[in-house]
Design a protein around this motif. Sequence first.
Motif, short mmCIF file in Angstrom:
data_model
loop_
_atom_site.label_atom_id
_atom_site.label_comp_id
_atom_site.label_asym_id
_atom_site.label_seq_id
_atom_site.Cartn_x
_atom_site.Cartn_y
_atom_site.Cartn_z
N GLN A 4 131.86 50.28 33.69
CA GLN A 4 132.89 49.33 32.77
C GLN A 4 132.55 49.73 31.20
OE1 GLN A 4 132.10 45.62 34.48
NE2 GLN A 4 133.27 45.95 36.23
N ARG A 5 131.52 49.87 30.75
CA ARG A 5 131.31 50.04 29.50
C ARG A 5 131.10 51.52 29.01
NH1 ARG A 5 130.38 45.19 28.00
NH2 ARG A 5 128.75 43.76 29.17
N GLY A 6 131.79 52.48 29.69
CA GLY A 6 132.27 53.64 29.44
C GLY A 6 131.22 54.89 29.67
N TYR A 7 130.12 54.46 30.38
CA TYR A 7 129.17 55.24 30.93
C TYR A 7 129.63 56.09 32.21
CZ TYR A 7 126.06 53.31 27.03
OH TYR A 7 125.70 52.84 26.13
N VAL A 8 128.99 57.32 32.32
CA VAL A 8 128.94 57.99 33.55
C VAL A 8 127.82 57.80 34.27
CG1 VAL A 8 129.37 60.25 34.57
CG2 VAL A 8 130.64 59.72 32.51
N ALA A 9 127.80 57.18 35.52
CA ALA A 9 126.60 57.05 36.19
C ALA A 9 126.45 58.15 37.34
CB ALA A 9 126.51 55.51 36.89
N ILE A 10 125.22 58.60 37.35
CA ILE A 10 125.20 59.57 38.38
C ILE A 10 124.02 59.04 39.50
CG2 ILE A 10 124.28 62.10 38.95
CD1 ILE A 10 125.04 62.67 36.16
N PRO A 11 124.58 58.63 40.62
CA PRO A 11 123.72 58.07 41.66
C PRO A 11 122.92 59.34 42.45
CG PRO A 11 125.97 58.00 42.57
CD PRO A 11 125.97 58.62 41.11
N ALA A 12 121.51 58.84 42.89
CA ALA A 12 120.54 59.77 43.61
C ALA A 12 120.02 58.65 44.62
CB ALA A 12 119.67 60.01 42.49
N VAL A 13 119.62 59.52 45.73
CA VAL A 13 119.29 58.83 46.99
C VAL A 13 117.60 58.94 46.82
CG1 VAL A 13 121.13 59.25 48.28
CG2 VAL A 13 119.27 60.88 48.11
N ASP A 14 117.02 59.80 46.14
CA ASP A 14 115.80 59.87 45.98
C ASP A 14 115.35 60.66 44.73
OD1 ASP A 14 116.10 62.67 46.52
OD2 ASP A 14 115.33 62.42 48.62
N MET A 38 110.51 54.36 44.90
CA MET A 38 111.61 55.52 45.45
C MET A 38 110.71 56.35 46.69
SD MET A 38 113.93 55.59 43.42
CE MET A 38 114.71 57.37 43.24
N PRO A 39 111.55 56.80 47.56
CA PRO A 39 111.04 57.28 48.70
C PRO A 39 109.88 58.33 48.55
CG PRO A 39 113.54 57.17 48.94
CD PRO A 39 112.98 56.95 47.51
N ASP A 40 110.17 59.26 47.53
CA ASP A 40 109.33 60.37 47.49
C ASP A 40 108.28 60.51 46.54
OD1 ASP A 40 111.44 60.72 46.07
OD2 ASP A 40 112.11 62.72 46.21
N MET A 41 108.23 59.58 45.47
CA MET A 41 107.54 59.44 44.27
C MET A 41 107.67 58.19 43.57
SD MET A 41 108.49 62.01 41.06
CE MET A 41 108.56 63.65 41.95
N SER A 42 107.04 57.56 42.67
CA SER A 42 107.34 56.30 42.05
C SER A 42 108.30 56.66 41.05
CB SER A 42 105.95 55.64 41.38
OG SER A 42 105.60 56.39 40.40
N GLY A 43 109.13 55.56 40.53
CA GLY A 43 109.99 55.82 39.44
C GLY A 43 109.25 56.20 38.25
N PHE A 44 108.09 55.68 38.13
CA PHE A 44 107.11 56.02 36.95
C PHE A 44 106.89 57.49 36.87
CE2 PHE A 44 103.03 56.70 34.72
CZ PHE A 44 103.63 56.23 33.45
N GLN A 45 106.50 57.97 38.13
CA GLN A 45 106.33 59.53 38.34
C GLN A 45 107.33 60.19 38.15
OE1 GLN A 45 104.76 59.23 42.08
NE2 GLN A 45 102.69 59.73 41.56
N LEU A 46 108.36 59.89 38.40
CA LEU A 46 109.98 60.55 38.12
C LEU A 46 110.32 60.61 36.50
CD1 LEU A 46 112.79 61.60 38.75
CD2 LEU A 46 113.44 59.28 39.29
N SER A 47 109.94 59.44 36.02
CA SER A 47 110.13 59.31 34.67
C SER A 47 109.14 60.41 33.89
CB SER A 47 110.20 57.92 33.93
OG SER A 47 108.89 57.41 34.10
N GLN A 48 108.16 60.24 34.17
CA GLN A 48 107.19 61.10 33.28
C GLN A 48 107.73 62.62 33.69
OE1 GLN A 48 104.49 60.17 31.31
NE2 GLN A 48 105.73 58.48 31.81
N THR A 49 108.15 62.97 34.93
CA THR A 49 108.77 64.55 35.19
C THR A 49 109.75 64.53 34.14
OG1 THR A 49 107.73 64.40 37.23
CG2 THR A 49 109.61 66.07 36.67
N VAL A 50 110.76 63.73 34.26
CA VAL A 50 111.81 63.96 33.29
C VAL A 50 111.56 64.17 31.76
CG1 VAL A 50 114.01 62.99 32.52
CG2 VAL A 50 113.57 62.92 34.86
N LEU A 51 110.70 63.30 31.33
CA LEU A 51 110.20 63.35 30.04
C LEU A 51 109.56 64.46 29.61
CD1 LEU A 51 109.14 59.31 29.43
CD2 LEU A 51 111.47 60.48 28.71
N ALA A 52 108.67 64.94 30.48
CA ALA A 52 108.23 66.35 30.13
C ALA A 52 109.04 67.51 29.78
CB ALA A 52 107.16 66.62 31.32
N GLU A 53 110.19 67.26 30.43
CA GLU A 53 111.22 68.36 30.46
C GLU A 53 112.32 67.93 29.24
OE1 GLU A 53 112.81 69.38 34.37
OE2 GLU A 53 111.09 69.36 35.19
#
Length: 74
Positions: A4-14, A38-53
């Motif tokens: 509604q605020r104009g963002y594009v959201a990309i949903p993910a299951v894991d 999250m099912p396969d790793m924590s959201g914190f671990q996910l964020s660390q992976t994304v931020l590393a890249e």
Amino acid sequence: MLKQRGYVAIPAVDCGDALKPFRSRQRDLQLLFTDIDMPDMSGFQLSQTVLAEQPNVRVLLMSGSPENHKRLPF
């Protein structure tokens, strides 16, 4: 709400699914909004992976469980 605020959201299951758009770099992604549990790793671990890249991505961690704050390393 984000749409509604104009963002594009990309949903993910894991976390593996969530990493795909960041790794493909087909879009200029600015925010990772993830649950701590999250099912396969924590959201914190996910964020660390994304931020590393992609260190300029902003991260918003959320949880529906009040006990999850004990799992974060900060």
